[in-house]
Design an enzyme around this catalytic site. Structure first.
Site, PDB file in Angstrom:
ATOM      1  N   CYS A 135     -11.755  -9.189  36.203  1.00 22.11           N
ATOM      2  CA  CYS A 135     -12.114  -7.780  36.319  1.00 22.11           C
ATOM      3  C   CYS A 135     -11.517  -7.288  37.628  1.00 22.11           C
ATOM      4  O   CYS A 135     -11.176  -8.082  38.504  1.00 22.11           O
ATOM      5  CB  CYS A 135     -13.617  -7.609  36.358  1.00 22.11           C
ATOM      6  SG  CYS A 135     -14.418  -8.213  34.870  1.00 22.11           S
ATOM      7  N   ARG A 153      -5.965  -6.696  35.417  1.00 22.06           N
ATOM      8  CA  ARG A 153      -6.974  -7.757  35.520  1.00 22.06           C
ATOM      9  C   ARG A 153      -7.980  -7.719  34.377  1.00 22.06           C
ATOM     10  O   ARG A 153      -8.763  -8.658  34.192  1.00 22.06           O
ATOM     11  CB  ARG A 153      -7.735  -7.613  36.840  1.00 22.06           C
ATOM     12  CG  ARG A 153      -6.874  -7.696  38.055  1.00 22.06           C
ATOM     13  CD  ARG A 153      -7.697  -7.519  39.299  1.00 22.06           C
ATOM     14  NE  ARG A 153      -8.576  -8.651  39.510  1.00 22.06           N
ATOM     15  CZ  ARG A 153      -8.230  -9.755  40.149  1.00 22.06           C
ATOM     16  NH1 ARG A 153      -7.037  -9.867  40.655  1.00 22.06           N
ATOM     17  NH2 ARG A 153      -9.075 -10.742  40.301  1.00 22.06           N
ATOM     18  N   TRP A 183     -12.947  -7.024  31.961  1.00 18.26           N
ATOM     19  CA  TRP A 183     -12.565  -7.959  30.894  1.00 18.26           C
ATOM     20  C   TRP A 183     -13.869  -8.628  30.493  1.00 18.26           C
ATOM     21  O   TRP A 183     -14.439  -9.407  31.250  1.00 18.26           O
ATOM     22  CB  TRP A 183     -11.565  -8.986  31.417  1.00 18.26           C
ATOM     23  CG  TRP A 183     -11.011  -9.903  30.366  1.00 18.26           C
ATOM     24  CD1 TRP A 183      -9.905  -9.700  29.599  1.00 18.26           C
ATOM     25  CD2 TRP A 183     -11.527 -11.195  29.988  1.00 18.26           C
ATOM     26  NE1 TRP A 183      -9.705 -10.773  28.760  1.00 18.26           N
ATOM     27  CE2 TRP A 183     -10.676 -11.702  28.974  1.00 18.26           C
ATOM     28  CE3 TRP A 183     -12.614 -11.967  30.392  1.00 18.26           C
ATOM     29  CZ2 TRP A 183     -10.891 -12.947  28.369  1.00 18.26           C
ATOM     30  CZ3 TRP A 183     -12.830 -13.197  29.794  1.00 18.26           C
ATOM     31  CH2 TRP A 183     -11.964 -13.676  28.793  1.00 18.26           C
ATOM     32  N   ASN A 195     -17.016  -9.189  39.583  1.00 19.08           N
ATOM     33  CA  ASN A 195     -15.963  -9.969  38.935  1.00 19.08           C
ATOM     34  C   ASN A 195     -16.410 -11.420  38.996  1.00 19.08           C
ATOM     35  O   ASN A 195     -16.655 -11.940  40.084  1.00 19.08           O
ATOM     36  CB  ASN A 195     -14.641  -9.782  39.699  1.00 19.08           C
ATOM     37  CG  ASN A 195     -13.541 -10.679  39.175  1.00 19.08           C
ATOM     38  OD1 ASN A 195     -13.558 -11.073  38.008  1.00 19.08           O
ATOM     39  ND2 ASN A 195     -12.583 -10.991  40.017  1.00 19.08           N
ATOM     40  N   GLY A 196     -16.535 -12.059  37.833  1.00 19.41           N
ATOM     41  CA  GLY A 196     -16.970 -13.460  37.817  1.00 19.41           C
ATOM     42  C   GLY A 196     -18.061 -13.667  36.798  1.00 19.41           C
ATOM     43  O   GLY A 196     -18.232 -12.864  35.873  1.00 19.41           O
ATOM     44  N   GLU A 208       7.024 -22.702  26.700  1.00 18.06           N
ATOM     45  CA  GLU A 208       6.877 -21.399  27.362  1.00 18.06           C
ATOM     46  C   GLU A 208       7.387 -20.265  26.456  1.00 18.06           C
ATOM     47  O   GLU A 208       6.768 -19.208  26.370  1.00 18.06           O
ATOM     48  CB  GLU A 208       7.618 -21.410  28.710  1.00 18.06           C
ATOM     49  CG  GLU A 208       7.639 -20.093  29.459  1.00 18.06           C
ATOM     50  CD  GLU A 208       6.259 -19.556  29.823  1.00 18.06           C
ATOM     51  OE1 GLU A 208       5.245 -20.222  29.588  1.00 18.06           O
ATOM     52  OE2 GLU A 208       6.216 -18.414  30.323  1.00 18.06           O
ATOM     53  N   LYS A 238       5.135 -17.109  25.252  1.00 15.58           N
ATOM     54  CA  LYS A 238       5.542 -15.725  25.517  1.00 15.58           C
ATOM     55  C   LYS A 238       5.468 -14.918  24.220  1.00 15.58           C
ATOM     56  O   LYS A 238       4.949 -13.814  24.190  1.00 15.58           O
ATOM     57  CB  LYS A 238       6.990 -15.650  26.036  1.00 15.58           C
ATOM     58  CG  LYS A 238       7.235 -15.999  27.467  1.00 15.58           C
ATOM     59  CD  LYS A 238       6.831 -14.954  28.481  1.00 15.58           C
ATOM     60  CE  LYS A 238       5.402 -15.034  28.892  1.00 15.58           C
ATOM     61  NZ  LYS A 238       4.949 -16.141  29.695  1.00 15.58           N
ATOM     62  N   GLU A 297       1.721 -14.462  22.907  1.00 16.00           N
ATOM     63  CA  GLU A 297       0.774 -13.661  23.685  1.00 16.00           C
ATOM     64  C   GLU A 297       1.071 -12.173  23.641  1.00 16.00           C
ATOM     65  O   GLU A 297       0.158 -11.366  23.675  1.00 16.00           O
ATOM     66  CB  GLU A 297       0.610 -14.174  25.121  1.00 16.00           C
ATOM     67  CG  GLU A 297       1.701 -13.859  26.084  1.00 16.00           C
ATOM     68  CD  GLU A 297       1.447 -14.436  27.482  1.00 16.00           C
ATOM     69  OE1 GLU A 297       0.337 -14.311  27.999  1.00 16.00           O
ATOM     70  OE2 GLU A 297       2.390 -15.001  28.058  1.00 16.00           O
ATOM     71  N   HIS A 343       7.336 -36.060  11.540  1.00 14.70           N
ATOM     72  CA  HIS A 343       6.064 -36.763  11.401  1.00 14.70           C
ATOM     73  C   HIS A 343       4.976 -35.854  10.837  1.00 14.70           C
ATOM     74  O   HIS A 343       3.795 -36.186  10.940  1.00 14.70           O
ATOM     75  CB  HIS A 343       5.646 -37.364  12.749  1.00 14.70           C
ATOM     76  CG  HIS A 343       6.622 -38.387  13.247  1.00 14.70           C
ATOM     77  ND1 HIS A 343       6.776 -39.616  12.653  1.00 14.70           N
ATOM     78  CD2 HIS A 343       7.553 -38.341  14.229  1.00 14.70           C
ATOM     79  CE1 HIS A 343       7.722 -40.302  13.271  1.00 14.70           C
ATOM     80  NE2 HIS A 343       8.225 -39.535  14.232  1.00 14.70           N
ATOM     81  N   LYS A 395      -4.715 -10.764  33.372  1.00 14.81           N
ATOM     82  CA  LYS A 395      -3.715 -11.431  34.213  1.00 14.81           C
ATOM     83  C   LYS A 395      -4.300 -12.593  35.006  1.00 14.81           C
ATOM     84  O   LYS A 395      -3.693 -13.645  35.117  1.00 14.81           O
ATOM     85  CB  LYS A 395      -3.141 -10.385  35.174  1.00 14.81           C
ATOM     86  CG  LYS A 395      -2.085 -10.912  36.111  1.00 14.81           C
ATOM     87  CD  LYS A 395      -0.770 -11.035  35.404  1.00 14.81           C
ATOM     88  CE  LYS A 395       0.327 -11.543  36.299  1.00 14.81           C
ATOM     89  NZ  LYS A 395       1.412 -12.134  35.497  1.00 14.81           N
TER      90      LYS A 395
END
Ligand code: M6R
Length: 611
Positions: free
Chosen positions: A2, A27, A77, A103-104, A483, A487, A490, A506, A606
């Site tokens: 947040c 955030r 968030w 935030n947390g 990666e 990308k 997301e 396999h 983020k």
């Protein structure tokens, strides 16, 4: 996760809070709110809305609808309780006198809530944060700082808090434990914020609060206290980057801007670290004796930073002949890792605030290991708690999907590997010098890859409506594929997976059918023939193959693949640093064509400061 901003000064506060929040929206962006002390109303006015910050800004007419010169703001968030007006912050105590942004996570909020309900306190939201507002009011006897201090004795978890009390409108309170909080110093005004970006327009003089600290902000100054409420003097740092670094500067998206900034970011990360043909780390805390005694390296990180570690493992083991383990930070702390005094733990993090990585760092230190971190955000928690820090100097990265931070982390880790190899004598001087020459050429070579973006854009236009994509490769190409796959998923919401090519047979090859899109990564020269065999296998089962290889192997690859993207030839260890640009661009253009919100993908934030 947040974003918090608080301001006390002489200007109208609401537009300043909205501006600050707009810089922190990366955030978290599912709801937003502000609390302002209004003399006209004789108390706090709180406005909060579900949705993007723009919704709140519209309600507040850009801030004009609120009167007052002190206030706190929040962009969320969601953790506890779905995004909704009532669950948005600020959360307010039952009397409406005390407003809190957080935030947390308050880990014992259930017990605290039960305790307060038992005392007759009514709750309106599902959040853990409301517990803080109600608890502070429970202890409040006319001294807000004392009430906050007493509340903190009962609160467990991670938190950065901003608190405004209607009875003390000439001050704001900031608190920090395991979540970031900076203080911004001005002339006649002061700020608190989750991140420097929120205050840089107004001041460059900042203090990074330490764990357990509280601060009282007035118009004329800031007083910090430690967790025992003893006054502490803090060192003011001067932020040395410009505001444009955190603005789009004419680009449609931060992600694209940051992709294009990578050559310069690499110059900043690499050039000062090569002097007179040697790797040079300023104030490096690991002496040669330590490096010689090192028995093992652990690389610990999350998401893309973990993928940097995967590339690093291949490079470091090849160069050093020392074992390297790469662990997801969220697993590391619970896996009872085997560490000795001679184990180096490398923590990689763009934000320097990722809670899982932070917890892993503390666990590593508890077990006696030395911790070196590779971090982008200066003064962040991970940087401060590590024994040794190497900054990536990539500048602020705003898009949720990391690009330039990934590239610079990789460059710094590769330089570290070279330095270790030199000290250990596991690299010939000729190879060492030739590799350093390649490092110096890397930014320019990356520029040529990025200049080829029209081809990637065209390919994205041909394949953007696929619903599943595979990235296959061996060794460094496999690590790069991890990666590339992240990308794509997301930001475009397309399902994708990265596989070590040899593993396909396999099981996973059963998913390949007519029209399946496969990204074949074949940049490693010594494994090129193997890569080609896998391309042939998936082609034989109907896949459409887009390949990435080096210029010298374009022709060979083009005989089988449907399209080939190339990178300039370079030494093995730097191949992923070039190849990744095609994958970043592909993800970007696909997301653009699918109409996705590229800089703020759904459900993400983020800086991930919850476990
Ligand atoms: O700030 P960090 O590097 O510690 O963040 C780790 C991950 O959350 C991050 O890399 C995430 O995977 C990115 N969104 C990927 O683009």
């Amino acid at each position: 996760m947040c974003g918090i901003v608080g301001y006390i000064g002489k200007e109208q506060v609401a537009p300043i809070l909205l501006e600050g929040l707009s810089r922190l929206e990366y955030r978290g962006y599912d709801s937003a709110g502000v609390a302002v002390y209004s003399e006209k109303e004789g108390g706090l006015v709180v406005k909060k809305t579900k949705g993007r910050l723009q919704v709140l800004s519209d309600v507040l007419q850009g801030g004009a609808a609120l009167d007052g010169t002190v206030g706190i703001g929040h962009t969320r968030w969601a953790t506890h309780g779905a995004p909704s007006d009532v669950n948005s912050h600020p959360q307010v105590s039952r009397s409406g006198r005390i407003a809190v942004v957080h935030n947390g996570i308050i880990e014992n909020y259930v017990e605290l809530k039960a305790f307060l309900i038992d005392k007759g306190v009514p709750f309106v939201s599902e959040t853990d944060t409301e517990v803080v507002a109600q608890l502070v009011e429970y202890f409040y006897k006319g001294d807000i700082l004392q009430a906050v201090y007493e509340s903190l004795h009962l609160i467990e978890g991670a938190y950065a808090l901003g608190i405004l009390c209607a009875d003390a409108p000439d001050q704001l309170i900031a608190v920090r434990k395991d979540n970031p909080m900076i203080l911004g110093y001005g002339d006649g005004f002061n700020f608190m914020a989750s991140d420097v970006t929120a205050v840089i327009k107004y001041t460059r003089d900042v203090v990074y609060m330490d764990n357990g600290e509280l601060a009282i902000l007035t118009r004329d100054g800031i007083q910090c206290y430690n967790s025992m409420m003893q006054p502490v003097e803090k060192e003011i740092s001067r932020v040395d980057w410009e505001i444009d670094a955190a603005e789009k500067g004419g680009y449609e998206h931060f992600m694209f801007k940051e992709i294009m900034e990578q050559p310069d970011a690499l110059r900043h990360a690499i050039f000062p670290r090569i002097r007179d043909g040697e790797v040079f780390f300023e104030n490096f805390g690991l002496d040669e004796d330590y490096i010689r005694r090192m028995d093992k390296i652990y690389i610990v990180a999350c998401g893309s930073s973990y993928h940097v570690g995967m590339v690093g493992k291949y490079n470091i083991e090849r160069l050093l002949r020392r074992p390297v383990e790469v662990a997801l930070a969220s697993e590391f702390r619970y896996m009872d890792p085997i560490l000795t005094d001679h184990t180096l733990v490398i923590v990689i993090s763009q934000s320097g605030e990722t809670l899982d990585s932070m917890a892993a760092l503390r666990e590593a230190k508890r077990l006696g290991a030395t911790v070196l971190s590779i971090v982008n955000v200066v003064g962040s928690s991970i940087a401060r708690e590590s024994d040794v820090v190497l900054y990536t100097w990539a500048g602020p990265e705003i898009a949720v999907a990391t690009t330039k931070a990934y590239s610079t982390q990789l460059a710094v880790l590769d330089l570290l590997a070279l330095h270790f190899a030199r000290v250990l004598g596991t690299i010939e001087l000729g190879e060492y010098r030739a590799t350093l020459d390649e490092f110096l050429l890397l930014p320019g070579k990356l520029e040529t890859v990025l200049a080829d973006r029209d081809q990637v854009q065209y390919l994205a236009s041909q394949y953007f409506n696929h619903s599943s994509v595979f990235f296959i490769g061996r060794n460094l190409d496999y690590a790069m594929g991890l990666e590339g796959s992240l990308k794509l998923k997301e930001i475009s919401y397309i399902h994708s997976e990265a596989y070590a090519s040899g593993e396909l047979k396999h099981g996973t090859i059963s998913l390949i059918e007519d029209g399946t899109l496969v990204f074949a990564l074949g940049t490693c020269g010594r494994l090129f023939e193997k890569a080609m065999s896998n391309v042939v296998e998936v082609k034989a089962r109907g896949a459409d193959v887009l390949a990435v290889t080096t210029e010298s192997r374009r022709e060979a690859m083009a005989r089988t693949a449907d399209a080939v993207m190339t990178i300039p030839d370079t030494c093995d260890m730097l191949l992923p640093s070039l190849g990744i640009a095609h994958l970043q661009l592909f993800a970007y253009y696909v997301a653009l064509m699918r109409g996705c919100d590229i800089d703020k993908p759904r459900n993400l934030a983020k800086s991930v400061t919850v476990e």
